[in-house]
Design a protein around this motif. Sequence first.
Motif, PDB file in Angstrom:
ATOM      1  N   SER A 131      45.715  31.339  39.661  1.00  0.00           N
ATOM      2  CA  SER A 131      46.142  32.635  39.436  1.00  0.00           C
ATOM      3  C   SER A 131      47.359  32.691  38.642  1.00  0.00           C
ATOM      4  N   THR A 132      48.484  32.002  38.807  1.00  0.00           N
ATOM      5  CA  THR A 132      49.674  32.142  38.167  1.00  0.00           C
ATOM      6  C   THR A 132      49.374  31.789  36.645  1.00  0.00           C
ATOM      7  N   ASN A 133      48.489  30.755  36.357  1.00  0.00           N
ATOM      8  CA  ASN A 133      48.402  30.346  34.978  1.00  0.00           C
ATOM      9  C   ASN A 133      47.654  31.337  34.223  1.00  0.00           C
ATOM     10  N   ALA A 134      46.740  31.916  34.783  1.00  0.00           N
ATOM     11  CA  ALA A 134      45.826  33.174  34.482  1.00  0.00           C
ATOM     12  C   ALA A 134      46.892  34.157  33.909  1.00  0.00           C
ATOM     13  N   LEU A 135      47.724  34.327  34.593  1.00  0.00           N
ATOM     14  CA  LEU A 135      48.589  35.549  34.468  1.00  0.00           C
ATOM     15  C   LEU A 135      49.518  35.278  33.506  1.00  0.00           C
ATOM     16  N   LEU A 136      49.993  33.941  33.228  1.00  0.00           N
ATOM     17  CA  LEU A 136      50.715  33.483  32.051  1.00  0.00           C
ATOM     18  C   LEU A 136      49.753  33.448  30.931  1.00  0.00           C
ATOM     19  N   PHE A 137      48.523  33.153  30.843  1.00  0.00           N
ATOM     20  CA  PHE A 137      47.612  33.165  29.771  1.00  0.00           C
ATOM     21  C   PHE A 137      47.476  34.620  29.240  1.00  0.00           C
ATOM     22  N   VAL A 138      47.338  35.252  30.174  1.00  0.00           N
ATOM     23  CA  VAL A 138      46.907  36.940  29.699  1.00  0.00           C
ATOM     24  C   VAL A 138      48.447  37.671  29.199  1.00  0.00           C
ATOM     25  N   PHE A 139      49.367  37.307  29.757  1.00  0.00           N
ATOM     26  CA  PHE A 139      50.607  37.859  29.886  1.00  0.00           C
ATOM     27  C   PHE A 139      51.297  37.582  28.340  1.00  0.00           C
ATOM     28  N   ASN A 140      51.356  36.042  27.932  1.00  0.00           N
ATOM     29  CA  ASN A 140      51.689  35.741  26.913  1.00  0.00           C
ATOM     30  C   ASN A 140      50.948  36.122  25.682  1.00  0.00           C
ATOM     31  N   LEU A 141      49.650  36.733  25.789  1.00  0.00           N
ATOM     32  CA  LEU A 141      48.979  37.054  24.589  1.00  0.00           C
ATOM     33  C   LEU A 141      49.225  38.516  24.420  1.00  0.00           C
ATOM     34  N   ILE A 142      50.029  39.311  25.135  1.00  0.00           N
ATOM     35  CA  ILE A 142      50.450  40.503  24.676  1.00  0.00           C
ATOM     36  C   ILE A 142      50.988  40.521  23.312  1.00  0.00           C
ATOM     37  N   PRO A 143      50.751  41.370  22.472  1.00  0.00           N
ATOM     38  CA  PRO A 143      51.566  41.121  21.218  1.00  0.00           C
ATOM     39  C   PRO A 143      52.930  41.989  21.123  1.00  0.00           C
ATOM     40  N   ILE A 144      53.749  41.629  21.746  1.00  0.00           N
ATOM     41  CA  ILE A 144      55.071  42.147  21.860  1.00  0.00           C
ATOM     42  C   ILE A 144      56.140  41.230  21.871  1.00  0.00           C
ATOM     43  N   PRO A 145      56.949  40.830  20.699  1.00  0.00           N
ATOM     44  CA  PRO A 145      58.001  39.848  20.701  1.00  0.00           C
ATOM     45  C   PRO A 145      58.916  39.921  21.922  1.00  0.00           C
ATOM     46  N   PRO A 146      59.199  38.822  22.391  1.00  0.00           N
ATOM     47  CA  PRO A 146      59.150  37.407  21.841  1.00  0.00           C
ATOM     48  C   PRO A 146      57.640  36.707  22.377  1.00  0.00           C
ATOM     49  N   LEU A 147      56.777  37.592  23.018  1.00  0.00           N
ATOM     50  CA  LEU A 147      55.549  36.834  23.772  1.00  0.00           C
ATOM     51  C   LEU A 147      54.581  36.115  22.502  1.00  0.00           C
ATOM     52  N   ASP A 148      54.030  35.123  22.768  1.00  0.00           N
ATOM     53  CA  ASP A 148      53.132  34.292  21.754  1.00  0.00           C
ATOM     54  C   ASP A 148      52.110  35.184  21.071  1.00  0.00           C
ATOM     55  N   GLY A 149      51.589  36.366  21.819  1.00  0.00           N
ATOM     56  CA  GLY A 149      50.516  37.296  21.057  1.00  0.00           C
ATOM     57  C   GLY A 149      51.241  37.847  19.765  1.00  0.00           C
ATOM     58  N   SER A 150      52.520  38.114  19.998  1.00  0.00           N
ATOM     59  CA  SER A 150      52.897  38.944  18.672  1.00  0.00           C
ATOM     60  C   SER A 150      53.137  37.696  17.474  1.00  0.00           C
ATOM     61  N   LYS A 151      53.418  36.539  17.985  1.00  0.00           N
ATOM     62  CA  LYS A 151      53.325  35.407  16.617  1.00  0.00           C
ATOM     63  C   LYS A 151      52.143  34.829  16.174  1.00  0.00           C
ATOM     64  N   ILE A 152      51.229  35.089  17.219  1.00  0.00           N
ATOM     65  CA  ILE A 152      49.762  35.016  16.715  1.00  0.00           C
ATOM     66  C   ILE A 152      49.048  36.201  15.817  1.00  0.00           C
ATOM     67  N   LEU A 153      49.373  37.122  16.106  1.00  0.00           N
ATOM     68  CA  LEU A 153      48.920  38.557  15.445  1.00  0.00           C
ATOM     69  C   LEU A 153      49.580  38.985  14.254  1.00  0.00           C
ATOM     70  N   PHE A 154      51.054  39.024  14.538  1.00  0.00           N
ATOM     71  CA  PHE A 154      51.752  39.766  13.358  1.00  0.00           C
ATOM     72  C   PHE A 154      51.414  39.161  11.871  1.00  0.00           C
ATOM     73  N   PRO A 155      51.384  37.457  11.685  1.00  0.00           N
ATOM     74  CA  PRO A 155      51.128  37.064  10.575  1.00  0.00           C
ATOM     75  C   PRO A 155      50.041  37.455   9.625  1.00  0.00           C
ATOM     76  N   PHE A 156      48.943  38.040  10.648  1.00  0.00           N
ATOM     77  CA  PHE A 156      47.726  38.687   9.852  1.00  0.00           C
ATOM     78  C   PHE A 156      47.662  39.983   9.340  1.00  0.00           C
ATOM     79  N   LEU A 157      48.799  40.801   9.999  1.00  0.00           N
ATOM     80  CA  LEU A 157      48.824  42.225   9.728  1.00  0.00           C
ATOM     81  C   LEU A 157      49.159  42.335   8.177  1.00  0.00           C
TER      82      LEU A 157
END
Length: 212
Positions: A131-157
Amino acid sequence: MFLYLFQSNPSAAVAFLLGLVIGITVHEAAHATSAYLLGDDTAYRDGRVTLNPASHLDVLGSLMLLMAGFGWGKPTPVMPSKLRGGVFGPVAVALAGPVSNLLIVAVCGVLFLLPAFQGGYLAIIVLMVASTNALLFVFNLIPIPPLDGSKILFPFLPRALNGFVDFMNQYGPMILFGLIIVAIVIPRFSIFNVLLSPIRPLLQLFGMPSIF
């Protein structure tokens, strides 16, 4: 959340912390290892290509884990200019962290199929780690810096959104912190109720119930 859980179920609270420590450690080690494999030895020279929690846990972030049930690890140092693969190099390094948490969920799903992990404290540990790792997976994909989601999405905007990207890179951490404070103080109005909604179906996909 954590203090309430500790008061009501200390063993579950310890398993919850264990899941977060494992998740943060593996997450940051995955960033460091992927960067090293792609040509950037910055994190490697900093001793971050390891599964030793002491190399990845941040002091303040660890205290927040104990007090509030959320926290963070030491940011993994990455120099994008050293990475191979052009724009895809930094994206791959950013993606490696959440993917590592997803793999932990998958491993827990396999363990949960075994009779030894379907009852007692072992079951609690497996469910909490998943459960905690599912939380980390989903949370870190949120595209708000400094979360990983922003680093994954922003280069393609598109370039037309460069101003938005610059704004988010500058103020994203404060926005994220504000959203977390709202979630703690006024849970009913937390945007995370929506952003983290994939956690439950993700765990169900791997055959496990959600504790959140």
